[in-house]
Design a protein around this motif. Structure first.
Motif, mmCIF file in Angstrom:
data_model
loop_
_atom_site.group_PDB
_atom_site.id
_atom_site.type_symbol
_atom_site.label_atom_id
_atom_site.label_comp_id
_atom_site.label_asym_id
_atom_site.label_seq_id
_atom_site.Cartn_x
_atom_site.Cartn_y
_atom_site.Cartn_z
ATOM 1 N N PHE A 87 30.764 33.485 29.541
ATOM 2 C CA PHE A 87 31.366 33.351 30.644
ATOM 3 C C PHE A 87 32.381 34.586 30.252
ATOM 4 O O PHE A 87 32.545 35.267 31.921
ATOM 5 N N ILE A 88 32.572 35.128 29.569
ATOM 6 C CA ILE A 88 33.609 36.982 29.552
ATOM 7 C C ILE A 88 32.890 37.918 30.823
ATOM 8 O O ILE A 88 33.330 38.733 30.374
ATOM 9 N N ASP A 89 31.669 37.835 30.492
ATOM 10 C CA ASP A 89 30.836 39.009 31.022
ATOM 11 C C ASP A 89 31.107 38.812 32.502
ATOM 12 O O ASP A 89 30.353 39.585 33.543
ATOM 13 N N HIS A 90 31.714 37.623 33.030
ATOM 14 C CA HIS A 90 31.707 37.348 34.349
ATOM 15 C C HIS A 90 33.758 37.473 35.416
ATOM 16 O O HIS A 90 33.920 36.933 34.266
ATOM 17 N N HIS A 91 33.803 38.031 36.074
ATOM 18 C CA HIS A 91 34.535 38.397 37.112
ATOM 19 C C HIS A 91 34.972 36.067 37.675
ATOM 20 O O HIS A 91 33.289 35.309 37.691
ATOM 21 N N ILE B 78 40.130 36.285 39.231
ATOM 22 C CA ILE B 78 40.529 36.868 37.940
ATOM 23 C C ILE B 78 39.456 37.853 37.471
ATOM 24 O O ILE B 78 38.066 37.376 37.730
ATOM 25 N N SER B 79 39.776 38.799 36.584
ATOM 26 C CA SER B 79 39.044 39.618 36.203
ATOM 27 C C SER B 79 38.479 39.246 34.868
ATOM 28 O O SER B 79 39.056 37.636 34.175
ATOM 29 N N ALA C 276 31.906 32.580 40.768
ATOM 30 C CA ALA C 276 31.220 33.779 38.669
ATOM 31 C C ALA C 276 30.619 34.525 39.800
ATOM 32 O O ALA C 276 29.450 34.471 40.683
ATOM 33 N N GLY C 277 30.867 35.947 39.327
ATOM 34 C CA GLY C 277 30.832 37.405 39.507
ATOM 35 C C GLY C 277 30.347 38.326 38.665
ATOM 36 O O GLY C 277 31.100 37.991 38.128
ATOM 37 N N PRO C 278 29.718 38.982 39.218
ATOM 38 C CA PRO C 278 29.343 40.210 38.264
ATOM 39 C C PRO C 278 30.595 40.843 38.760
ATOM 40 O O PRO C 278 31.056 42.505 38.068
#
Length: 123
Positions: free
Chosen positions: A30-34, A52-53, A99-101
């Motif tokens: 989760f924490i790797d995704h905006h 949200i970043s 969610a995405g990079p």
């Protein structure tokens, strides 16, 4: 990857809701995704609501919801939220989390999508 959106419902104009979107822990970092919220009203195209970043330090929201909607996230719970206040009938839509990079406002920049939660605002 599974994103589960919830919290929608029927509310009168001027009311509030809190939408949630929980990510599956086992298959998704989760924490790797905006993260972002989009919405789609009947007969209309999907539109950006807020993003949200990864660490929550940056947020972006559309002009139509500015000052009324707030996006935030709890990385310990793999969950993002959308607090929606002062709802208007034109806010009626299915709300999707994504969610995405990339920290972006375009739907094409997001790789994973939840199933949506319906918000209906009566006048």
């Amino acid at each position: 990857v599974q994103l589960q959106a919830s919290g929608g419902g029927l509310v009168q104009a001027g009311g509030s809701l809190r939408l949630s979107c929980a990510a599956s822990r086992r298959t998704f970092n989760f924490i790797d995704h905006h993260m972002a919220w989009f919405r789609q009203a009947p007969g209309k195209e999907r539109e950006f609501v807020a993003a949200i970043s990864r660490l929550g330090g940056s947020v972006s929201d559309s002009d139509s919801v500015k000052g009324r909607f707030t996006v935030f996230r709890d990385n310990a719970k793999n969950t993002i939220y959308l607090q929606v206040n002062s709802l208007k009938p034109e806010d009626t839509a299915v709300y999707y989390c994504a969610a995405g990079p990339v920290f972006a406002r375009r739907a094409d920049d997001y790789l994973y999508w939840g199933q949506g939660t319906l918000v209906t605002v009566s006048s």
